[in-house]
Design an enzyme around this catalytic site. Structure first.
Site: not given
Length: 249
Positions: A14, A151
């Site tokens: 990322g 999440y």
């Protein structure tokens, strides 16, 4: 800046935007050769352009074959891996009635399964180098927000993995730590699936929980990641560093 990571090799997942991009720059400026990975070549190129010692590889952390390809490329190019920063993540806001199996799999494939597989694939190189793993979690693992249960659960799993691996890999000389950012001003806020007005309302609610009364900057989280990757943190493993402007962990 001191070249405390000279001759070291790092992978940052990322690494195209936000915290990952900032981490790549911090590590490169400290002397490391850095490989950033992500799904979008255009933003990866921008990240690599920050420093001559950053290169990029288009790879999706959710795909096991990409994890193997990433490690193979690092081994071919450098012959070693000293630092693995598991930063890639997704953070959609989805209420429980909409948290269908595809949503759950999508979040866990990136935030948990992908993190596990890349670390597993990289482990032989990390053991050889007596290296470092830094997992990027989140303050929501400890203080979950409404409508982000999946999440939050995925980031709680990251913390559990961090603590378990720290004990498991200590005999090999591999350190494993976690950084838990609070609200950081990054593009991930735009990937929650919310409209502009909803995002503004969410930001206002979040700031009420932050004593510093502001969003953090990617560099503020990246500097902590860089510290944990450095020899200065040689006796730190199994730790969780919260970077949240006073947000309770």
């Amino acid at each position: 800046m001191s070249k405390k990571l000279e001759s070291k090799v790092a992978v940052v997942t990322g690494g195209s935007t936000g915290i990952g991009r900032a981490v790549a720059r911090h590590l490169a400026e400290a002397g490391a050769r850095v490989v950033v990975t992500g799904r979008h070549e255009a933003t990866l190129k921008e990240s690599a352009a920050q420093h001559p010692d950053i290169v990029y590889l288009v790879a999706d952390v959710a795909q096991p074959e990409d994890a193997a390809r990433t490690v193979d490329e690092v081994r071919r190019r450098y012959g070693r891996l000293d630092i693995l920063v598991n930063n890639a993540g997704v953070a959609p806001m989805v209420p429980l009635p909409d948290a269908k199996p595809d949503h759950v799999r999508g979040v866990f494939d990136v935030n948990v399964s992908g993190l596990i597989e890349l670390t597993r694939q990289a482990l032989p190189l990390l053991r050889d180098a007596k290296g470092v793993v830094v997992n990027v979690a989140s303050v929501v693992a400890d203080r979950p927000f409404a409508n982000m249960s999946v999440y939050a659960a995925s980031k709680a799993a990251v913390l559990a993995l961090t603590r378990s691996w720290a004990k498991e890999l200590a005999p090999d000389g591999v350190r494993v730590n976690a950084v838990s950012p609070g609200p950081i001003e990054t593009p991930i806020f735009g990937k929650t699936g919310l409209g502009p007005e909803q995002l503004e309302a969410m930001s206002s609610r979040i700031l009420q929980e932050v004593p510093a009364n502001r969003l953090g900057q990617p560099d503020e989280a990246a500097s902590v990641v860089a510290f944990l990757a450095s020899p200065q943190a040689s006796y730190v493993t199994g730790a969780q560093y919260t970077v949240g402007g006073g947000s309770e962990a």
